[in-house]
Design a protein around this motif. Structure first.
Motif, PDB file in Angstrom:
ATOM      1  N   ASN A  35       0.816  -1.216   0.000  1.00  0.00           N
ATOM      2  CA  ASN A  35       0.000   0.000   0.000  1.00  0.00           C
ATOM      3  C   ASN A  35       0.849   1.266   0.000  1.00  0.00           C
ATOM      4  OD1 ASN A  35      -2.344  -1.510   0.052  1.00  0.00           O
ATOM      5  ND2 ASN A  35      -2.674  -1.290   2.256  1.00  0.00           N
ATOM      6  N   ASP A 201      -3.660   6.725   3.146  1.00  0.00           N
ATOM      7  CA  ASP A 201      -3.676   5.479   3.916  1.00  0.00           C
ATOM      8  C   ASP A 201      -3.265   5.755   5.357  1.00  0.00           C
ATOM      9  OD1 ASP A 201      -3.420   2.955   4.976  1.00  0.00           O
ATOM     10  OD2 ASP A 201      -2.157   2.169   3.368  1.00  0.00           O
ATOM     11  N   SER A 204      -2.179   2.065   7.502  1.00  0.00           N
ATOM     12  CA  SER A 204      -0.839   1.499   7.363  1.00  0.00           C
ATOM     13  C   SER A 204       0.159   2.249   8.236  1.00  0.00           C
ATOM     14  CB  SER A 204      -0.389   1.547   5.896  1.00  0.00           C
ATOM     15  OG  SER A 204      -1.143   0.636   5.107  1.00  0.00           O
TER      16      SER A 204
END
Length: 251
Positions: A35, A201, A204
């Motif tokens: 990611n 994100d 993460s």
């Protein structure tokens, strides 16, 4: 039924603040780095205000790569450490368990015109290399994401030549009064927000911060390095231990 077997609990490892099976951690960590791969270096600059570059420069100075040496840079992903060591004439094998991270590193090397690096997808716990082939083993900001750290350290020892050296750059826990509390608040509250803004994100980066909190203390990790067979171990704290350079020798 044997009482020991009946009462045995499934093995679990930490994934941030969660406890998961080893297989689940390996999969989850792989997903995290897939990611973040394309924004990894930008986020490093944002999270550390560029200081990670100074830490990596200092780390490579401690490694002292020499012309003709064979060095394994484990969890080398995007190439930051490998590029620095290759500039000093060493032959570098860049390894990472995540192909997306390696792909970013290969692309960066091409953009910079850096040739001669070997890129190899590897699990730090089960390296495919022969024993006693490397003069040095480096791992920067990667050991805490390994599922079984003791196995990775044992593999590092195995692939090093006698007289080979182990160097690890990793986050730890700062011992400076006051600074620890400020950093804790910053990392837990702002880093996930930065992750959302820059990389889209937050989760993460929340894991990456939590993984720092779950990593062993400097003395505990040094003991793990000794338990793997290394001697003359040393810990060099940076910013009171926010980051630390661990080293040891295979004699």
């Amino acid at each position: 039924m044997n009482d020991t077997l009946q009462n045995a609990q499934p093995e679990t490892v930490s994934f941030g603040y969660e406890e998961v099976s080893p297989e689940e951690k390996t999969a989850k960590v792989g997903e995290v780095f897939s990611n973040v791969a394309k924004k990894y270096d930008i986020m490093n600059d944002a999270m550390s205000a560029g200081m990670h570059r100074l830490w990596k420069d200092k780390f490579v100075r401690r490694v002292k790569p020499q012309h003709g040496e064979q060095i394994l840079d484990m969890a080398g992903g995007t190439g930051d450490i490998a590029f620095r060591m290759a500039a000093r004439g060493a032959s570098i094998t860049v390894s990472d368990i995540n192909q997306d991270m390696l792909d970013v590193g290969i692309e960066r090397a091409m953009e910079r015109g850096i040739d001669g690096l070997v890129w190899s997808r590897q699990n730090a716990e089960e390296l495919s290399f022969e024993s006693r082939v490397f003069d040095a083993y480096t791992i920067a900001f990667g050991i805490r994401n390994v599922t079984r750290i003791d196995k990775a350290l044992a593999e590092a020892h195995r692939v090093l030549k006698f007289g080979g050296r182990f160097y690890c750059l990793e986050f730890s826990t700062t011992e400076w009064p006051g600074f620890k509390e400020v950093y804790d608040a910053y990392s837990h509250k702002l880093v996930p927000q930065l992750g959302q803004m820059i990389a889209g994100d937050a989760d993460s980066y929340r894991y990456l911060i939590e993984s720092i909190r779950r990593f062993p203390t400097m003395p505990a990790f040094e003991q793990m390095i000794r338990d793997a067979g290394f001697t003359n171990t040393r810990v060099e704290p940076i910013l009171g231990g926010l980051v630390a350079i661990h080293s040891g020798w295979k004699i």
